[in-house]
Design an enzyme around this catalytic site. Structure first.
Site, PDB file in Angstrom:
ATOM      1  N   CYS A 173      29.661  45.981 -12.293  1.00 28.15           N
ATOM      2  CA  CYS A 173      29.495  44.974 -11.259  1.00 28.15           C
ATOM      3  C   CYS A 173      30.135  43.672 -11.731  1.00 28.15           C
ATOM      4  O   CYS A 173      29.744  43.124 -12.765  1.00 28.15           O
ATOM      5  CB  CYS A 173      28.006  44.775 -10.985  1.00 28.15           C
ATOM      6  SG  CYS A 173      27.694  43.464  -9.799  1.00 28.15           S
TER       7      CYS A 173
ATOM      8  N   LYS B 281       2.177   4.605   1.517  1.00 28.00           N
ATOM      9  CA  LYS B 281       2.143   5.166   2.870  1.00 28.00           C
ATOM     10  C   LYS B 281       1.781   6.640   2.727  1.00 28.00           C
ATOM     11  O   LYS B 281       2.592   7.479   2.316  1.00 28.00           O
ATOM     12  CB  LYS B 281       3.489   5.004   3.575  1.00 28.00           C
ATOM     13  CG  LYS B 281       3.407   5.434   5.044  1.00 28.00           C
ATOM     14  CD  LYS B 281       4.630   4.975   5.823  1.00 28.00           C
ATOM     15  CE  LYS B 281       4.445   5.169   7.318  1.00 28.00           C
ATOM     16  NZ  LYS B 281       4.161   6.532   7.729  1.00 28.00           N
TER      17      LYS B 281
ATOM     18  N   ASP C  86       0.917  10.404   3.457  1.00 25.32           N
ATOM     19  CA  ASP C  86       1.524  11.333   4.401  1.00 25.32           C
ATOM     20  C   ASP C  86       0.455  12.261   4.961  1.00 25.32           C
ATOM     21  O   ASP C  86       0.310  13.406   4.542  1.00 25.32           O
ATOM     22  CB  ASP C  86       2.628  12.127   3.704  1.00 25.32           C
ATOM     23  CG  ASP C  86       3.645  12.646   4.696  1.00 25.32           C
ATOM     24  OD1 ASP C  86       3.528  12.314   5.890  1.00 25.32           O
ATOM     25  OD2 ASP C  86       4.546  13.383   4.278  1.00 25.32           O
TER      26      ASP C  86
ATOM     27  N   CYS D 237      29.422  44.974  -5.966  1.00 24.70           N
ATOM     28  CA  CYS D 237      30.096  46.166  -6.486  1.00 24.70           C
ATOM     29  C   CYS D 237      29.773  47.444  -5.733  1.00 24.70           C
ATOM     30  O   CYS D 237      30.358  48.492  -6.009  1.00 24.70           O
ATOM     31  CB  CYS D 237      29.769  46.343  -7.963  1.00 24.70           C
ATOM     32  SG  CYS D 237      28.081  46.877  -8.253  1.00 24.70           S
TER      33      CYS D 237
ATOM     34  N   LYS E 219      10.316   3.248   3.859  1.00 24.26           N
ATOM     35  CA  LYS E 219      10.266   4.690   3.618  1.00 24.26           C
ATOM     36  C   LYS E 219      11.136   5.115   2.430  1.00 24.26           C
ATOM     37  O   LYS E 219      12.200   4.562   2.202  1.00 24.26           O
ATOM     38  CB  LYS E 219      10.758   5.443   4.876  1.00 24.26           C
ATOM     39  CG  LYS E 219       9.929   5.173   6.115  1.00 24.26           C
ATOM     40  CD  LYS E 219       8.665   5.995   6.136  1.00 24.26           C
ATOM     41  CE  LYS E 219       8.873   7.349   6.745  1.00 24.26           C
ATOM     42  NZ  LYS E 219       8.923   7.416   8.180  1.00 24.26           N
TER      43      LYS E 219
ATOM     44  N   CYS F 140      20.820  45.367  -9.009  1.00 23.50           N
ATOM     45  CA  CYS F 140      22.003  46.200  -8.854  1.00 23.50           C
ATOM     46  C   CYS F 140      22.101  47.019 -10.134  1.00 23.50           C
ATOM     47  O   CYS F 140      22.008  46.470 -11.234  1.00 23.50           O
ATOM     48  CB  CYS F 140      23.233  45.300  -8.703  1.00 23.50           C
ATOM     49  SG  CYS F 140      24.763  46.089  -9.198  1.00 23.50           S
TER      50      CYS F 140
ATOM     51  N   GLU G  59       0.842  -1.201   0.000  1.00 21.44           N
ATOM     52  CA  GLU G  59       0.000   0.000   0.000  1.00 21.44           C
ATOM     53  C   GLU G  59       0.875   1.247   0.000  1.00 21.44           C
ATOM     54  O   GLU G  59       1.978   1.220   0.546  1.00 21.44           O
ATOM     55  CB  GLU G  59      -0.880   0.031   1.272  1.00 21.44           C
ATOM     56  CG  GLU G  59      -1.684  -1.216   1.468  1.00 21.44           C
ATOM     57  CD  GLU G  59      -2.565  -1.163   2.727  1.00 21.44           C
ATOM     58  OE1 GLU G  59      -2.516  -0.148   3.455  1.00 21.44           O
ATOM     59  OE2 GLU G  59      -3.287  -2.146   2.964  1.00 21.44           O
TER      60      GLU G  59
ATOM     61  N   CYS H 173      24.725  46.950  -3.680  1.00 21.32           N
ATOM     62  CA  CYS H 173      25.062  45.630  -4.227  1.00 21.32           C
ATOM     63  C   CYS H 173      26.212  45.009  -3.438  1.00 21.32           C
ATOM     64  O   CYS H 173      27.253  45.648  -3.247  1.00 21.32           O
ATOM     65  CB  CYS H 173      25.451  45.779  -5.691  1.00 21.32           C
ATOM     66  SG  CYS H 173      26.136  44.280  -6.393  1.00 21.32           S
TER      67      CYS H 173
ATOM     68  N   TYR I 157      -8.409   8.026   2.820  1.00 22.12           N
ATOM     69  CA  TYR I 157      -8.339   6.650   2.317  1.00 22.12           C
ATOM     70  C   TYR I 157      -8.430   5.715   3.519  1.00 22.12           C
ATOM     71  O   TYR I 157      -7.735   5.926   4.522  1.00 22.12           O
ATOM     72  CB  TYR I 157      -7.028   6.371   1.579  1.00 22.12           C
ATOM     73  CG  TYR I 157      -7.053   6.745   0.112  1.00 22.12           C
ATOM     74  CD1 TYR I 157      -8.154   6.427  -0.697  1.00 22.12           C
ATOM     75  CD2 TYR I 157      -5.968   7.382  -0.475  1.00 22.12           C
ATOM     76  CE1 TYR I 157      -8.166   6.750  -2.041  1.00 22.12           C
ATOM     77  CE2 TYR I 157      -5.964   7.708  -1.821  1.00 22.12           C
ATOM     78  CZ  TYR I 157      -7.078   7.391  -2.603  1.00 22.12           C
ATOM     79  OH  TYR I 157      -7.088   7.704  -3.921  1.00 22.12           O
TER      80      TYR I 157
HETATM   81  S1  IVH Z   1      -1.374   0.704   8.771  1.00 22.22           S
HETATM   82  C1  IVH Z   1      -0.591  -1.342  12.574  1.00 22.22           C
HETATM   83  N1  IVH Z   1      -1.390   1.626   6.330  1.00 22.22           N
HETATM   84  O1  IVH Z   1       1.558   5.415   9.027  1.00 22.22           O
HETATM   85  C2  IVH Z   1      -0.851  -0.659  11.300  1.00 22.22           C
HETATM   86  N2  IVH Z   1      -0.660   3.075   8.057  1.00 22.22           N
HETATM   87  O2  IVH Z   1       3.661   4.627  11.070  1.00 22.22           O
HETATM   88  C3  IVH Z   1      -0.896   0.775  11.438  1.00 22.22           C
HETATM   89  N3  IVH Z   1      -0.030   5.313   7.306  1.00 22.22           N
HETATM   90  O3  IVH Z   1      -0.177   5.965  12.002  1.00 22.22           O
HETATM   91  C4  IVH Z   1      -1.235   1.551  10.281  1.00 22.22           C
HETATM   92  N4  IVH Z   1      -0.470   4.995   5.184  1.00 22.22           N
HETATM   93  O4  IVH Z   1      -0.822   7.343   9.925  1.00 22.22           O
HETATM   94  C5  IVH Z   1      -1.114   1.893   7.612  1.00 22.22           C
HETATM   95  N5  IVH Z   1      -1.465   2.305   4.103  1.00 22.22           N
HETATM   96  C6  IVH Z   1      -1.209   2.565   5.395  1.00 22.22           C
HETATM   97  C7  IVH Z   1      -0.736   3.841   5.803  1.00 22.22           C
HETATM   98  C8  IVH Z   1      -0.468   4.031   7.171  1.00 22.22           C
HETATM   99  C9  IVH Z   1      -0.063   5.863   6.075  1.00 22.22           C
HETATM  100  C10 IVH Z   1       0.415   6.001   8.527  1.00 22.22           C
HETATM  101  C11 IVH Z   1      -0.602   5.995   9.641  1.00 22.22           C
HETATM  102  C12 IVH Z   1       0.090   5.351  10.779  1.00 22.22           C
HETATM  103  C13 IVH Z   1       1.538   5.473  10.428  1.00 22.22           C
HETATM  104  C14 IVH Z   1       2.307   4.337  11.024  1.00 22.22           C
END
Ligand code: IVH
Length: 768
Positions: free
Chosen positions: A434, A118, A120, A413, A316, A428, A116, A410, A225
């Site tokens: 210059c 991650k 932000d 110069c 990450k 300038c 999935e 400047c 999501y």
């Molecule tokens: S699963 C035990 N799935 O990442 C599982 N977390 O470091 C916990 N996050 O607090 C979360 N995308 O804010 C999961 N596809 C995803 C995610 C996700 C972002 C964030 C979430 C969580 C943090 C964990």
């Protein structure tokens, strides 16, 4: 009508259902099927009915997303099951290590994972009782979060009730985030109000979600999501996470379409690399990917350590943003004298490299972001882009933080620094005095697309400037072998060869010379256009702004820069010195295109007189061969013969000012001196025809295929371009014309149909 009236009740239910469905299409599927206006109409109708019939109001109505009266604080909310966090893997090896641990833990040779993005943003917990959204909370410390139900309700992508068969109670887990488009809009709005800018989408999302006044949150384009399920009652969980996600989708929750089932560590790594490549193109920020064991029974078996599960890991990406301290701000002087503030930073590792300098763009940006020396700032470095300071962490501002000030003199110069009257640019005024400007001007002059002098590199220029052997580009041509012999080390080629290379460029083609001067805003293309149309250096140097704008591609602002450059005394003497050293190749008469554009009618149309477009300008100038004759016609009693009353009044008003008359006469004089604007001197290749010098754009379905219409226009001396601009004379519009028509109307371009075009080609007057 009573409140229980069935038809009202049915309509309210239908509206809610429709709005839910549209929200789902919009937020979960990203496939809206109606326009925003249509959505708003349905929404308002429902709102009115609910106001009229309070008994029909309901907490899960889409109208409840507008926010409610502010809270004084968020109530704590204890999670029924802890919200865990994830362990991180940095690099392929750590990921393989994770997979090894999982396989060993389960005693299997390979494992299926769900991969999935991650997201932000911020983790949230959403409680649905009997399918209706009841309560939602932040993660908090994982045990207890804050009740942000009112804010969550305003998120359009969050279903207020679930579809289909629903459990008695289910806790959905997911991430609330701010897509880039919404983030830019928030910052645009903040800038318009003069407010501080948000540093990044995550901070903006966090700020929005933690608003005590949910009416504010409702204005923020937050998205959601779902990625899992926490606590539940009366629910038979499926066996796999992939099936859980499918169920979430079916209930109407938005689930990322980037989620994939993968196999083993290599499948995970492959997904990681694909996501890393796509990262920049996604409409929202992701800071890595998450891998989760698909089989839920296997998760039970693996369990958790500390506060993180053994069955999942976050892989990450290298951080593209980092915090560091802004130690100082320097000003760098560019080729045209513009001073650019540059951040000197405490070195920080970001985006895979050490960064100690970053651009701050300009003073307005610094003010808008309220960046001060001593501040902790967020630095961003993504891919190959120049690192930039995105914003300030205000909570960390020290009491002695200093405001950034533009120096009055400047730094290179010591000349005065002046602010561009219109813009945000400080320059300038030293020009070639210059050294910063001189060095860069010389580098530009010798560069490949300019004079193309081989072997004169940055180091050699620096040394020659420092030793004051070069004070202007012209001095290059006076260099001797002796001048550079002692600098031999910096020269990439032997001194004699170098002098030879310079001598070879004593003769320069006009376009190269124009480009080599380094006129602000004049790149290679504009230099070529100037050379092609005006044909001689003298004409380019003298051309009035209006004459410059007769050239397609040159607008008012570029014309102004060119005028400024040649009008400036310093530049003028440097140019004179250069002209004394070189000869110019490829000079020629004014181009046919310019000659045809430089008609009395065009000059008149360029004056932007109220009501007078190109067609009426044509009509008014028929038979006139000079500005003098035109003015007589305008002053005469029978101007109504050529114009309608309103336009005639506009024209008279304009010509009532003698300044306007003088300008037009001066323009005429210049054009005559340039050998145009005079029937006798027009160049032989002038396309003769009724449409000479006119530009056309075609749109919609015309009576004939477009290429045939284009051929007819060209045969009559006209030009056909593909997009509408202020320089377009006519838009020929047929059936089903779309955005080009709208743009033409906005720009005041004359719109005609095919019949009118035929009349123009046949030399008839359109006004009749
Ligand atoms: S699963 C035990 N799935 O990442 C599982 N977390 O470091 C916990 N996050 O607090 C979360 N995308 O804010 C999961 N596809 C995803 C995610 C996700 C972002 C964030 C979430 C969580 C943090 C964990």
């Amino acid at each position: 009508m009573s409140e229980s009236d069935d038809s009202v009740r049915a309509r309210v239910a239908a509206l809610r259902e429709q709005l839910h469905a549209h929200n789902y299409r919009y937020y979960a599927l990203d496939e809206p099927s109606i326009s925003d206006a249509e959505y708003d109409a349905l929404f308002r109708e429902l709102q009115q009915l609910e106001q009229q019939y309070p008994a029909l109001r309901s907490a899960d109505s889409p109208t409840q997303r507008i926010g409610v009266a502010p809270l004084s604080a968020f109530a704590p909310l204890r999670h029924r099951l802890p919200m865990q966090s994830l362990n991180n893997a940095f690099g392929d090896e750590e990921l393989r290590e994770f997979d090894r641990r999982v396989r060993e833990g389960l005693g299997r040779s390979s494992v299926d994972y769900v991969a999935e993005p991650k997201l932000d943003g911020l983790a949230v917990s959403l409680i649905y009782r009997d399918g209706v959204f009841e309560q939602g909370a932040t993660r908090g410390d994982g045990e207890t979060g804050e009740d942000i139900s009112a804010n969550l309700r305003t998120i359009r992508g969050l279903p207020l009730h679930l579809h289909g068969a629903v459990p008695d109670l289910i806790e959905v887990r997911g991430e609330v985030f701010l897509p880039h488009a919404g983030f830019s809009k928030m910052n645009q709005d903040a800038a318009a109000r003069g407010d501080k800018l948000y540093v990044n989408p995550r901070n903006a999302a966090a700020g929005s979600l933690r608003q005590l006044d949910s009416r504010v949150t409702a204005q923020r384009p937050l998205a959601l999501y779902a990625y899992g399920v926490g606590y539940s009652e009366g629910w038979q969980s499926p066996a796999r996470h992939t099936e859980v996600l499918e169920q979430l989708r079916n209930w109407g929750l938005p689930v990322s379409t980037l989620i994939e089932a993968v196999h083993g560590a290599e499948g995970c790594l492959d997904y990681f690399r694909r996501m890393q490549a796509r990262r920049g193109g996604l409409p929202f920020d992701i800071d890595g990917v998450v891998f989760k064991v698909d089989e839920l029974a296997a998760r039970e078996e693996l369990g958790s350590v500390a506060r993180a599960p053994r069955w999942a890991i976050a892989h990450k990406f290298p951080a593209e943003e980092a915090e560091t301290v802004l130690e100082n701000v320097d000003f760098q002087v560019g080729r045209t004298g513009a001073l650019t503030p540059t951040a000197r930073l405490r070195t920080v590792f970001v985006g895979g490299a050490n960064v100690s300098n970053a651009t701050l763009h300009n003073m307005d940006e610094i003010a808008r972001k309220d960046i001060r020396i001593g501040d902790t700032v967020i630095v961003r470095r993504a891919g190959d882009v120049i690192p930039e300071v995105k914003g300030v962490v205000l909570e960390k501002r020290p009491s002695d933080a200093r405001v950034v000030e533009m120096p009055a003199l400047c730094p290179v110069c010591g000349s005065d620094v002046r602010r561009d009257p219109e813009g945000v640019i400080y320059r300038c005024i030293g020009r070639l005095v210059c050294k910063a400007q001189l060095k860069q001007s010389l580098q530009h002059f010798v560069s490949r697309k300019a004079a193309d002098i081989e072997g004169v590199g940055e180091m050699l220029i620096d040394e020659l400037v420092e030793r004051e052997r070069l004070k202007a580009p012209a001095d290059l041509y006076a260099l001797t072998v002796a001048d550079i012999a002692d600098l031999y080390k910096s020269a990439e080629v032997a001194p004699a060869k170098l002098i030879d290379a310079i001598a070879k460029r004593r003769s320069l083609p006009l376009p190269r010379l124009v480009y080599a001067l380094g006129i602000p805003e004049v790149g290679e293309t504009t230099a070529k256009d100037l050379a092609r149309h005006l044909g001689s250096f003298v004409r380019i140097r003298r051309a009035r702004s209006e004459v410059l704008t007769l050239i397609e591609g040159i607008g008012d602002s570029v014309a102004k820069e060119i005028r400024w450059f040649f009008g400036d005394e310093h530049n003028a003497s440097a140019v004179d010195a250069l002209l004394a050293q070189i000869t110019i190749e490829d000079e020629h008469p004014v181009s046919a295109a310019l000659a045809t554009r430089a008609s009395l009618s065009q000059l008149l149309a360029l004056q932007q007189i109220r009501g007078l477009g190109p067609v009426k300008a044509d009509a008014l100038t028929v038979g006139c061969d000079s500005v003098e004759a035109l003015m007589q016609r305008i002053d005469g009693a029978d101007v109504g013969q050529w114009l309608d009353d309103r336009t005639a009044a506009g024209v008279r008003e304009y010509f009532a000012e003698s300044r306007h008359r003088q300008e037009l006469l001066a323009l005429e004089q210049q054009l005559r001196a340039f050998g145009v604007f005079d029937a006798q001197t027009q160049t032989a290749d002038t396309p003769a025809g009724a449409l000479s010098g006119r530009s056309f754009v075609l749109t919609g379905t015309l009576a004939l295929p477009r290429d045939e219409v284009a051929a007819q226009i060209e045969a009559a001396g006209g030009r056909v371009s593909s997009s509408v601009s202020a320089k377009t004379d006519y838009l020929v519009a047929g059936e089903a014309a779309g955005s080009k028509l709208a743009k033409a109307i906005k720009l005041g371009v004359t719109v005609i149909d095919y019949d009118a075009l035929r009349r123009l080609i046949d030399g008839q007057d359109l006004l009749q």
